[in-house]
Write an enzyme that holds these catalytic residues in place. Structure first.
Site, PDB file in Angstrom:
ATOM      1  N   LYS A  92      -4.225  -5.367  -0.220  1.00  0.00           N
ATOM      2  CA  LYS A  92      -3.550  -4.837  -1.418  1.00  0.00           C
ATOM      3  C   LYS A  92      -4.336  -5.000  -2.721  1.00  0.00           C
ATOM      4  CE  LYS A  92      -1.012  -2.977   0.051  1.00  0.00           C
ATOM      5  NZ  LYS A  92      -1.421  -1.908   1.010  1.00  0.00           N
ATOM      6  N   HIS A 156     -10.990  -7.991   5.959  1.00  0.00           N
ATOM      7  CA  HIS A 156     -10.232  -8.917   5.116  1.00  0.00           C
ATOM      8  C   HIS A 156     -10.615 -10.368   5.453  1.00  0.00           C
ATOM      9  CE1 HIS A 156      -7.790  -5.720   3.579  1.00  0.00           C
ATOM     10  NE2 HIS A 156      -7.086  -5.526   4.670  1.00  0.00           N
ATOM     11  N   SER A 186       2.341  -5.589  -4.794  1.00  0.00           N
ATOM     12  CA  SER A 186       1.906  -4.542  -3.874  1.00  0.00           C
ATOM     13  C   SER A 186       2.183  -4.952  -2.421  1.00  0.00           C
ATOM     14  CB  SER A 186       0.411  -4.286  -4.090  1.00  0.00           C
ATOM     15  OG  SER A 186      -0.005  -3.183  -3.354  1.00  0.00           O
TER      16      SER A 186
HETATM   17  P1  A3P Z   1       0.118  -0.644  -5.698  1.00  0.00           P
HETATM   18  O1  A3P Z   1       0.990  -1.072  -4.568  1.00  0.00           O
HETATM   19  O2  A3P Z   1       0.122  -1.630  -6.829  1.00  0.00           O
HETATM   20  O3  A3P Z   1       0.388   0.726  -6.179  1.00  0.00           O
HETATM   21  P2  A3P Z   1      -5.092  -1.676  -0.422  1.00  0.00           P
HETATM   22  O4  A3P Z   1      -5.818  -0.392  -0.362  1.00  0.00           O
HETATM   23  O5  A3P Z   1      -5.992  -2.887  -0.498  1.00  0.00           O
HETATM   24  O6  A3P Z   1      -4.061  -1.766   0.639  1.00  0.00           O
HETATM   25  O7  A3P Z   1      -4.332  -1.699  -1.828  1.00  0.00           O
HETATM   26  C1  A3P Z   1      -3.276  -0.815  -2.081  1.00  0.00           C
HETATM   27  C2  A3P Z   1      -3.084  -0.714  -3.564  1.00  0.00           C
HETATM   28  O8  A3P Z   1      -4.120   0.108  -4.128  1.00  0.00           O
HETATM   29  C3  A3P Z   1      -1.772  -0.052  -3.916  1.00  0.00           C
HETATM   30  O9  A3P Z   1      -1.390  -0.625  -5.170  1.00  0.00           O
HETATM   31  C4  A3P Z   1      -2.194   1.397  -4.036  1.00  0.00           C
HETATM   32  O10 A3P Z   1      -1.285   2.191  -4.773  1.00  0.00           O
HETATM   33  C5  A3P Z   1      -3.524   1.256  -4.746  1.00  0.00           C
HETATM   34  N1  A3P Z   1      -4.420   2.406  -4.530  1.00  0.00           N
HETATM   35  C6  A3P Z   1      -4.641   3.106  -3.379  1.00  0.00           C
HETATM   36  N2  A3P Z   1      -5.524   4.095  -3.589  1.00  0.00           N
HETATM   37  C7  A3P Z   1      -5.877   4.037  -4.884  1.00  0.00           C
HETATM   38  C8  A3P Z   1      -6.752   4.820  -5.695  1.00  0.00           C
HETATM   39  N3  A3P Z   1      -7.429   5.850  -5.202  1.00  0.00           N
HETATM   40  N4  A3P Z   1      -6.882   4.477  -6.990  1.00  0.00           N
HETATM   41  C9  A3P Z   1      -6.199   3.428  -7.514  1.00  0.00           C
HETATM   42  N5  A3P Z   1      -5.345   2.656  -6.790  1.00  0.00           N
HETATM   43  C10 A3P Z   1      -5.194   2.948  -5.492  1.00  0.00           C
END
Ligand code: A3P
Length: 338
Positions: A92, A156, A186
């Protein structure tokens, strides 16, 4: 000619390593190999899975992907190459965004001037284009093939637990971290979407308590960040440290620095043609969330903002996490603007 987002590709989009079931027996045997060892480990309540297991100082979930079994298998068998590129994150922290950006920039020559199909990031999830090093290594899919260079992997796994083969290989590693308060929010949403129905939904208070104790997949959060941060300070030529917050402030600058670090710098011509901006747009939240709006693919896209924690944490929760963060990150030069 610059890479065009709407351009077409002569290379077919990569296939998910986990859609092919031909080696099921081999994988199940690999998973079972660690069963007895795992049963002896300390347990805590999980987020997505029922339990988390403490192993080598970190909490891990059982299963196939990003699991304790995968970690053990990787430590036992995975062979890194010096040309490999690893993207490491706490869940996240923006893994999906980073995967898309690195895939787009490293493969930009591969997918330009094409006419047959669209860019992989326009038709498949970044997690398919750039997979994790998981138990699927036993399938020996093309992602792990010897000939494909550089191989791009995400993980991870905490820094001190990376397989010796990765640490010894001299490969490049990018670490992305994010304000722990936004990671908590998140992960809270993500876990509630993916949890087994029988576990019921988590409350935010429950999530906060577990997070503060360090109990989350691959946690404690602070130890995870600390391991990679120290490595980046000691080996800046191998480990590139980034924050989600700096990406949100100036993504163009980050993409250029990433390209330099990874050995794929943009030429003046590319810059003049707008290649950097095209990659930024292709990998932006708006585009990726639209491409991935159906089914489980959309679970990786929620708000995509900095500071959403303000809508969830009480003042006391916020103060407590700030205090832990300040104490744990002392001397590491890591800060989050909001
Ligand atoms: P939020 O839940 O705060 O919106 P991961 O990819 O490590 O699982 O993290 C997911 C988080 O990154 C989520 O945050 C998601 O919305 C955000 N996210 C995914 N794609 C993104 C992008 N292209 N640009 C910015 N944030 C992004």
């Amino acid at each position: 000619m610059s890479m065009s987002i709407a351009s077409h590709s002569s290379s077919p989009p990569p296939k998910a390593p986990y859609t092919d079931h031909d080696d099921e027996e081999k994988i199940n045997a690999a998973l079972n190999r660690y069963k007895e060892k795992i049963a002896t480990l300390p347990k805590e309540k999980g987020w997505v899975t029922k339990d988390l297991y403490m192993y080598q100082g970190f909490w891990h979930q059982p299963g196939r992907v990003n699991s304790i079994e995968a970690l053990m298998a990787i430590q036992d068998t995975f062979k890194a190459h010096p040309t490999d590129i690893y993207l490491a994150t706490m869940p996240k922290s923006g893994t999906t965004w980073l995967k898309a950006l690195v895939f787009a920039l490293v493969k930009r020559h591969h997918y330009k001037n094409n006419t047959k199909s669209t860019h992989p990031l326009l038709v498949s999830n970044p997690h398919v284009c750039l997979p994790g090093i998981t138990i699927e290594i036993f399938r020996n899919t093309p992602f792990y093939a010897e000939g494909d260079s550089p191989r791009l992997f995400a993980t991870h796994i905490p820094y001190p637990l990376l397989s010796q083969s990765i640490l010894d290989s001299g490969c490049r590693l990018v670490y992305l971290c994010r304000n722990p308060k936004d990671v908590l929010v998140s992960l809270f949403h993500f876990a509630n979407k993916l949890r087994d129905k029988s576990l019921g939904l988590m409350t935010f208070e429950e999530a906060y308590q577990l997070f503060s104790k360090g109990v989350m997949p691959n946690g404690p959060y602070w130890d995870h960040v600390k391991g990679y941060r120290k490595a980046s300070l000691e080996h800046p030529e191998n480990v590139f440290f980034l924050t989600y917050e700096e990406m949100s402030v100036d993504i163009v600058d980050v993409v250029k620095r990433l390209a330099n670090f990874l050995g794929y710098p943009f030429t003046e011509k590319e810059e003049a043609e707008g290649t950097v901006n095209e990659i930024v747009k292709l990998c932006g939240f708006k585009n990726l969330s639209e491409v991935n709006k159906h089914g489980l693919n959309n679970v990786f896209f929620r708000e995509g903002k900095v500071g959403d924690w303000k809508n969830y944490l009480t003042d006391e929760m916020s103060r407590n996490l700030d205090e832990i963060t300040e104490e744990k990150f002392k001397g590491l030069d890591i800060s989050f603007p909001i």
